[in-house]
Write a protein that holds these residues in place. Sequence first.
Motif, PDB file in Angstrom:
ATOM      1  N   LEU A   8       7.500  23.134   0.284  1.00 11.38           N
ATOM      2  CA  LEU A   8       7.546  23.057   1.844  1.00 11.38           C
ATOM      3  C   LEU A   8       8.847  22.827   2.608  1.00 11.38           C
ATOM      4  O   LEU A   8       9.212  23.429   3.060  1.00 11.38           O
ATOM      5  CB  LEU A   8       7.141  21.511   2.106  1.00 11.38           C
ATOM      6  N   LEU A   9       9.783  22.355   1.426  1.00 13.24           N
ATOM      7  CA  LEU A   9      11.193  22.937   1.905  1.00 13.24           C
ATOM      8  C   LEU A   9      11.610  24.061   1.924  1.00 13.24           C
ATOM      9  O   LEU A   9      12.498  24.480   2.721  1.00 13.24           O
ATOM     10  CB  LEU A   9      12.016  21.998   0.557  1.00 13.24           C
ATOM     11  N   ILE A  10      11.142  25.100   1.366  1.00 12.28           N
ATOM     12  CA  ILE A  10      11.034  26.809   1.125  1.00 12.28           C
ATOM     13  C   ILE A  10      10.410  27.366   2.303  1.00 12.28           C
ATOM     14  O   ILE A  10      10.900  27.457   3.208  1.00 12.28           O
ATOM     15  CB  ILE A  10      11.145  27.537  -0.091  1.00 12.28           C
ATOM     16  N   THR A  11       9.224  26.648   2.289  1.00  8.90           N
ATOM     17  CA  THR A  11       8.512  27.794   3.387  1.00  8.90           C
ATOM     18  C   THR A  11       9.018  26.837   5.085  1.00  8.90           C
ATOM     19  O   THR A  11       9.347  28.003   5.661  1.00  8.90           O
ATOM     20  CB  THR A  11       7.170  27.167   3.399  1.00  8.90           C
ATOM     21  N   SER A  12       9.837  25.632   4.896  1.00  8.06           N
ATOM     22  CA  SER A  12      10.287  24.875   6.562  1.00  8.06           C
ATOM     23  C   SER A  12      11.233  25.844   6.631  1.00  8.06           C
ATOM     24  O   SER A  12      12.049  25.848   7.655  1.00  8.06           O
ATOM     25  CB  SER A  12      10.378  23.658   6.317  1.00  8.06           C
ATOM     26  N   GLY A  13      12.435  26.073   5.581  1.00 10.66           N
ATOM     27  CA  GLY A  13      13.400  26.464   5.306  1.00 10.66           C
ATOM     28  C   GLY A  13      13.787  27.702   6.129  1.00 10.66           C
ATOM     29  O   GLY A  13      14.031  28.146   6.904  1.00 10.66           O
ATOM     30  N   LEU A  14      12.753  28.506   5.526  1.00 11.33           N
ATOM     31  CA  LEU A  14      12.651  30.521   6.021  1.00 11.33           C
ATOM     32  C   LEU A  14      11.879  30.274   7.140  1.00 11.33           C
ATOM     33  O   LEU A  14      12.300  31.124   7.933  1.00 11.33           O
ATOM     34  CB  LEU A  14      11.441  30.662   4.681  1.00 11.33           C
ATOM     35  N   ALA A  15      10.658  29.373   7.525  1.00 10.95           N
ATOM     36  CA  ALA A  15       9.600  30.108   8.827  1.00 10.95           C
ATOM     37  C   ALA A  15       9.602  28.747   9.004  1.00 10.95           C
ATOM     38  O   ALA A  15       8.666  28.817  10.560  1.00 10.95           O
ATOM     39  CB  ALA A  15       8.459  30.300   8.172  1.00 10.95           C
ATOM     40  N   HIS A  16      10.449  27.694   8.602  1.00 10.97           N
ATOM     41  CA  HIS A  16       9.674  26.432  10.009  1.00 10.97           C
ATOM     42  C   HIS A  16       8.627  25.790  10.005  1.00 10.97           C
ATOM     43  O   HIS A  16       7.846  25.760  11.375  1.00 10.97           O
ATOM     44  CB  HIS A  16      10.833  26.355  11.836  1.00 10.97           C
ATOM     45  N   LEU A  17       7.901  25.819   8.476  1.00  5.01           N
ATOM     46  CA  LEU A  17       6.265  25.626   8.611  1.00  5.01           C
ATOM     47  C   LEU A  17       6.098  24.757   7.692  1.00  5.01           C
ATOM     48  O   LEU A  17       6.436  25.206   6.434  1.00  5.01           O
ATOM     49  CB  LEU A  17       5.079  27.136   8.948  1.00  5.01           C
ATOM     50  N   PRO A  18       6.169  23.669   7.515  1.00  3.84           N
ATOM     51  CA  PRO A  18       6.214  23.004   8.855  1.00  3.84           C
ATOM     52  C   PRO A  18       7.884  22.744   9.376  1.00  3.84           C
ATOM     53  O   PRO A  18       8.176  22.999   8.553  1.00  3.84           O
ATOM     54  CB  PRO A  18       6.217  21.669   8.266  1.00  3.84           C
ATOM     55  N   PRO A  19       8.088  22.125  10.546  1.00  2.00           N
ATOM     56  CA  PRO A  19       8.941  22.184  11.066  1.00  2.00           C
ATOM     57  C   PRO A  19      10.136  21.167   9.782  1.00  2.00           C
ATOM     58  O   PRO A  19      10.024  20.521   9.645  1.00  2.00           O
ATOM     59  CB  PRO A  19       9.106  21.088  12.227  1.00  2.00           C
TER      60      PRO A  19
ATOM     61  N   PHE B 251      22.859  21.325  12.168  1.00  2.00           N
ATOM     62  CA  PHE B 251      22.907  19.800  12.147  1.00  2.00           C
ATOM     63  C   PHE B 251      21.777  18.739  12.772  1.00  2.00           C
ATOM     64  O   PHE B 251      21.203  18.616  11.746  1.00  2.00           O
ATOM     65  CB  PHE B 251      23.857  19.254  11.855  1.00  2.00           C
ATOM     66  N   ILE B 252      22.006  19.198  13.404  1.00  2.00           N
ATOM     67  CA  ILE B 252      20.642  18.027  14.275  1.00  2.00           C
ATOM     68  C   ILE B 252      19.341  18.092  14.122  1.00  2.00           C
ATOM     69  O   ILE B 252      18.257  17.453  14.159  1.00  2.00           O
ATOM     70  CB  ILE B 252      21.386  17.454  15.637  1.00  2.00           C
ATOM     71  N   GLU B 253      19.390  19.630  14.531  1.00  2.00           N
ATOM     72  CA  GLU B 253      17.595  20.445  14.007  1.00  2.00           C
ATOM     73  C   GLU B 253      16.846  20.062  12.412  1.00  2.00           C
ATOM     74  O   GLU B 253      15.888  20.012  11.968  1.00  2.00           O
ATOM     75  CB  GLU B 253      17.536  22.012  13.786  1.00  2.00           C
ATOM     76  N   SER B 254      17.725  19.851  11.432  1.00  2.00           N
ATOM     77  CA  SER B 254      17.435  19.737  10.696  1.00  2.00           C
ATOM     78  C   SER B 254      17.055  18.039  10.034  1.00  2.00           C
ATOM     79  O   SER B 254      16.409  17.992   9.315  1.00  2.00           O
ATOM     80  CB  SER B 254      18.109  20.317   9.328  1.00  2.00           C
ATOM     81  N   SER B 255      17.190  17.575  11.078  1.00  2.00           N
ATOM     82  CA  SER B 255      16.573  15.989  10.947  1.00  2.00           C
ATOM     83  C   SER B 255      16.416  15.712  11.964  1.00  2.00           C
ATOM     84  O   SER B 255      15.322  15.157  11.680  1.00  2.00           O
ATOM     85  CB  SER B 255      17.885  14.729  10.820  1.00  2.00           C
ATOM     86  N   VAL B 256      16.797  16.093  13.656  1.00  2.00           N
ATOM     87  CA  VAL B 256      16.210  14.807  14.465  1.00  2.00           C
ATOM     88  C   VAL B 256      15.651  15.164  15.656  1.00  2.00           C
ATOM     89  O   VAL B 256      15.156  15.355  16.966  1.00  2.00           O
ATOM     90  CB  VAL B 256      17.048  13.685  14.991  1.00  2.00           C
ATOM     91  N   PHE B 257      16.369  17.228  15.470  1.00  2.00           N
ATOM     92  CA  PHE B 257      16.238  17.787  16.760  1.00  2.00           C
ATOM     93  C   PHE B 257      15.355  19.015  17.484  1.00  2.00           C
ATOM     94  O   PHE B 257      14.821  19.238  16.243  1.00  2.00           O
ATOM     95  CB  PHE B 257      18.024  18.466  17.430  1.00  2.00           C
ATOM     96  N   LEU B 258      14.206  19.056  18.307  1.00  2.00           N
ATOM     97  CA  LEU B 258      13.170  20.085  18.438  1.00  2.00           C
ATOM     98  C   LEU B 258      13.598  21.208  18.661  1.00  2.00           C
ATOM     99  O   LEU B 258      12.345  22.126  18.065  1.00  2.00           O
ATOM    100  CB  LEU B 258      12.667  19.503  20.021  1.00  2.00           C
TER     101      LEU B 258
END
Length: 196
Positions: free
Chosen positions: A110-121, A27-34
């Motif tokens: 970017l939503l799709i690429t970040s969801g799949l590969a954290h690119l960008p975070p 949960f927190i990774e998707s909004s504030v956690f590293l």
Amino acid sequence: MLRRLYDWTMSLAARKSAEKWLAVIAFIESSVFLVPADVLFLPMALAKPEKAWRYALIATVASVLGGIAGWFLGYYAYETIARPVLEFYGKLEAFDALRASVDYQTVVLLLITSGLAHLPPIKIVTILSGVAHINIWLFIISAIVARGARFMLLAWLLQRYGEPIREFIEKRLGLLAALGAGVLILLYIAYRYIAH
């Protein structure tokens, strides 16, 4: 600091409350956690492969909910909450550059690429989606598809190959996912170039 955070996250996998911690981290990774939820998901799924799909579902649902929280932060509380979070992680400059250079369609990609590969975070893109006023339902569907695909693929790999695949996942899966995301971006750029 990052190493201590990583080690602490790894230590959560051995606890009885590991599933709850997985949900919290996702949960927190998707909004504030590293630290990505994969750090907790991988050892949990390896320790109990019969629960890999359950863990993937927990991580997906929590990650999508966290993404929605990130969207709301960007939409309603960018200046008061999201901006200080981005500054704290040293991501504000990258965020501002991204914000200035993308349009609505690019944010969806970017939503799709970040969801799949954290690119960008993922946290950057969820907040950016809110700032850019991406339709919340489109955002949710994209997050379900991308995050679900990532965690379900990891569950399948871990169940099928077990411990030997762990080293591959930890060292090379990020690179392969980034390459896949890069191909998606190149296809999108080619489409935009041909369309105009």
